[in-house]
Each structure stands twice: as C-alpha cells, then as structure tokens.
Design an enzyme around this catalytic site. Structure first.
Site, PDB file in Angstrom:
ATOM      1  N   HIS A  47     -19.618  30.132  35.791  1.00  0.00           N
ATOM      2  CA  HIS A  47     -18.262  29.810  35.355  1.00  0.00           C
ATOM      3  C   HIS A  47     -17.416  29.547  36.595  1.00  0.00           C
ATOM      4  CE1 HIS A  47     -18.522  31.972  31.184  1.00  0.00           C
ATOM      5  NE2 HIS A  47     -19.576  31.195  31.419  1.00  0.00           N
TER       6      HIS A  47
ATOM      7  N   GLU B 184     -14.689  30.782  37.757  1.00  0.00           N
ATOM      8  CA  GLU B 184     -14.256  31.961  38.515  1.00  0.00           C
ATOM      9  C   GLU B 184     -15.396  32.542  39.354  1.00  0.00           C
ATOM     10  OE1 GLU B 184     -12.024  32.016  34.518  1.00  0.00           O
ATOM     11  OE2 GLU B 184     -14.014  31.480  35.233  1.00  0.00           O
TER      12      GLU B 184
ATOM     13  N   CYS C  94     -13.000  34.536  30.575  1.00  0.00           N
ATOM     14  CA  CYS C  94     -13.821  35.195  29.573  1.00  0.00           C
ATOM     15  C   CYS C  94     -14.037  36.656  29.988  1.00  0.00           C
ATOM     16  CB  CYS C  94     -15.165  34.469  29.439  1.00  0.00           C
ATOM     17  SG  CYS C  94     -16.264  34.700  30.860  1.00  0.00           S
TER      18      CYS C  94
ATOM     19  N   CYS D 107     -15.980  36.992  33.365  1.00  0.00           N
ATOM     20  CA  CYS D 107     -15.176  36.650  34.534  1.00  0.00           C
ATOM     21  C   CYS D 107     -14.039  37.630  34.754  1.00  0.00           C
ATOM     22  CB  CYS D 107     -14.653  35.223  34.405  1.00  0.00           C
ATOM     23  SG  CYS D 107     -15.974  33.995  34.482  1.00  0.00           S
TER      24      CYS D 107
END
Length: 120
Positions: free
Chosen positions: A71, A73, A107, A110
C-alpha cells in the site's frame, strides 16, 4: 480543494503546517494517486514530509508487485527508513516529526504501521 487560512498543529512538535503547505503536499499526493490509477492500482498516494522535505512517498503497488502489503503508506515507510539509513538519522526521531499526507484514510494495516512508527 479548499484551504483554510489557519495552520494545523503537528503532533509532538511546536511548529505548524500552513494551509499553503498542506495544499502543496496534498496536490503532490493526488498526482501520485492518479499515477496509481493509470497503472491499474487503487488510486492512493502518500507523502511523508520531514523538515519540509519529502523523505518518503508511495503509491499503491499491490497489483504491480503481486504483494498485498504494498500500500502507498507502506511504500513510503520503507523509503523513510532507507532515507534514515542513508543520512545516519534515527528513524524514531524522524518519524515522530514527520507529517503524513495521504489521499484516503489508511486501512487497518497501514494505520497500525503508522501508529507503530509514531506518526499520529
């Protein structure tokens, strides 16, 4: 995006971030999200700024890498860690003074990683 005239305080730091800085960094994060979308990824972009310098940035790379943990992040966290190694800086000190700019709410994975790195 509408910018407010006031400043937003940075967690754990006496300085603040101006509306102009927020707009500038969010615009860059949005460009990264657009790049992700153009590369068949979920359109998320992320910047990590330390002392007015981008030390980590990422966009979703899940489909490209076939790795569900890539992801935006997480990619940015890896870049900050590499920057710290290259500059001989303590990751703990850098992360606690880093400002996160991300185009969507992180999410659970993260958010947990950001919390572990002391990015509030």
């Amino acid at each position: 995006m509408e910018a407010k005239a006031e400043s937003a305080p940075v967690a754990g730091d006496a300085q603040s971030v101006s509306a102009e800085e927020i707009e500038k960094w969010m615009e860059e994060a949005m460009h990264m999200a657009k790049d992700a979308l153009e590369n068949t990824e979920v359109p998320v972009g992320c910047l990590m700024v330390y002392n007015n310098e981008v030390v980590g940035k990422g966009r979703n790379e899940v489909n490209q890498t076939k790795n569900a943990t890539r992801h935006a992040e997480m990619v940015a966290i890896d870049q900050v860690l590499a920057w710290c190694r290259g500059c001989g800086r303590s990751p703990a000190e850098v992360f606690e003074r880093t400002v996160l700019y991300v185009t969507v709410e992180p999410c659970v994975m993260c958010a947990a990683a950001l919390r572990l790195m002391s990015i509030l």
